[in-house]
Enzyme design. Structure first.
Site, PDB file in Angstrom:
ATOM      1  N   ASP A   1    -113.339 -33.176  20.326  1.00  0.00           N
ATOM      2  CA  ASP A   1    -111.962 -33.661  20.303  1.00  0.00           C
ATOM      3  C   ASP A   1    -111.541 -34.179  21.674  1.00  0.00           C
ATOM      4  O   ASP A   1    -112.224 -33.986  22.675  1.00  0.00           O
ATOM      5  CB  ASP A   1    -111.013 -32.613  19.693  1.00  0.00           C
ATOM      6  CG  ASP A   1    -110.867 -31.374  20.534  1.00  0.00           C
ATOM      7  OD1 ASP A   1    -110.513 -31.503  21.721  1.00  0.00           O
ATOM      8  OD2 ASP A   1    -111.109 -30.276  20.010  1.00  0.00           O
TER       9      ASP A   1
HETATM   10  N1  URA Z   1    -114.363 -27.089  18.504  1.00  0.00           N
HETATM   11  C1  URA Z   1    -113.210 -27.636  18.964  1.00  0.00           C
HETATM   12  O1  URA Z   1    -112.166 -27.005  18.928  1.00  0.00           O
HETATM   13  N2  URA Z   1    -113.259 -28.868  19.454  1.00  0.00           N
HETATM   14  C2  URA Z   1    -114.396 -29.592  19.522  1.00  0.00           C
HETATM   15  O2  URA Z   1    -114.374 -30.731  19.999  1.00  0.00           O
HETATM   16  C3  URA Z   1    -115.574 -29.016  19.037  1.00  0.00           C
HETATM   17  C4  URA Z   1    -115.538 -27.757  18.525  1.00  0.00           C
END
Ligand code: URA
Length: 234
Positions: A102
């Protein structure tokens, strides 16, 4: 060769996405709309969105990036934010990110134009372990991590059993290594939210045995032959 495999090998889509493109009527073989499961062979003319797909072999490329935070993991962003594509150095072909991290998360990201490998690595049944370093606000005990280890309900579905252990703790923060075998949206952040904890920093440090170590933030390098062979064997 099956049309979806062909499009994946061309790096145009994962096999699943290729099937969606076919169902949406975007793919033609010799001027006719392609059907799911159709085959192509040398000499056929394949078009996607009326653009001819070359029958020449595509050079497959594989990279590892240390994605910084503040960058989206898509090929283009409708909100005009910086994407991982903007970080690619000159000379890198038309690769795409394998899975997502993310916007606020940093760390290990694979980029390739090998749609087949991307499909296999991100398929839920593959259950490839991905390890994250999460820095949590405040103090945490090993016992606090038990619900995360055994499964947290997210969107009505329990997360799979996972590994979690504390690597450092003090009054201000706690660092936890979490290894999950799924890739649900913002999974690690949401698992901690569910136990009332805030993840203030999150970084993916490994995918299987492939480690991020040695790459600075925003840096990218080609994967070695050994690493590529390893990922193909996962
Ligand atoms: N978990 C998350 O919260 N974000 C990511 O990008 C990957 C795993």
């Amino acid at each position: 060769m099956r049309i979806n495999k062909f499009l994946a090998e061309k790096g145009l889509a994962s096999r699943r996405h290729a099937d969606e493109m076919i169902s949406a009527g975007r793919v033609k073989i010799n001027g006719q709309l392609a059907t799911l499961g159709a085959n192509v062979e040398e000499g056929d003319e394949v078009m996607v969105d009326d653009v001819l797909v070359s029958m020449e072999e595509t050079k497959l490329e594989y990279y590892i990036m240390n994605k910084p935070k503040g960058v989206v993991c898509t090929v283009s962003d409708d909100r005009g934010r910086k994407t991982v594509m903007d970080l690619l150095p000159e000379g890198v072909g038309r690769v795409f990110p394998v899975g997502r991290l993310d916007y606020a998360t940093e760390g290990l990201l694979i980029l390739t134009n090998d749609g087949d490998l991307a499909f296999r690595l991100t398929h839920p049944t593959a259950e490839i372990p991905k390890t994250y370093m999460a820095r949590i606000e405040g103090t945490l005990t090993e016992k606090d991590l038990n619900p995360i280890r055994s499964g947290i309900e997210l969107d009505g579905v329990l997360t799979k059993k996972c590994k979690a252990h504390i690597v450092e703790t003090n009054k201000a923060y706690t660092k936890v290594h979490v290894t999950i075998t799924e890739g649900r949206n913002r999974q690690v952040r949401r698992m901690f939210e569910a136990i009332g904890k805030n993840v203030e920093f999150l970084k993916r440090v490994s995918i299987g045995q492939l480690k991020l170590k040695g790459l600075d933030r925003g840096e990218i390098r080609a994967l070695t032959e050994m690493e590529i062979a390893y990922l193909k064997g996962l």
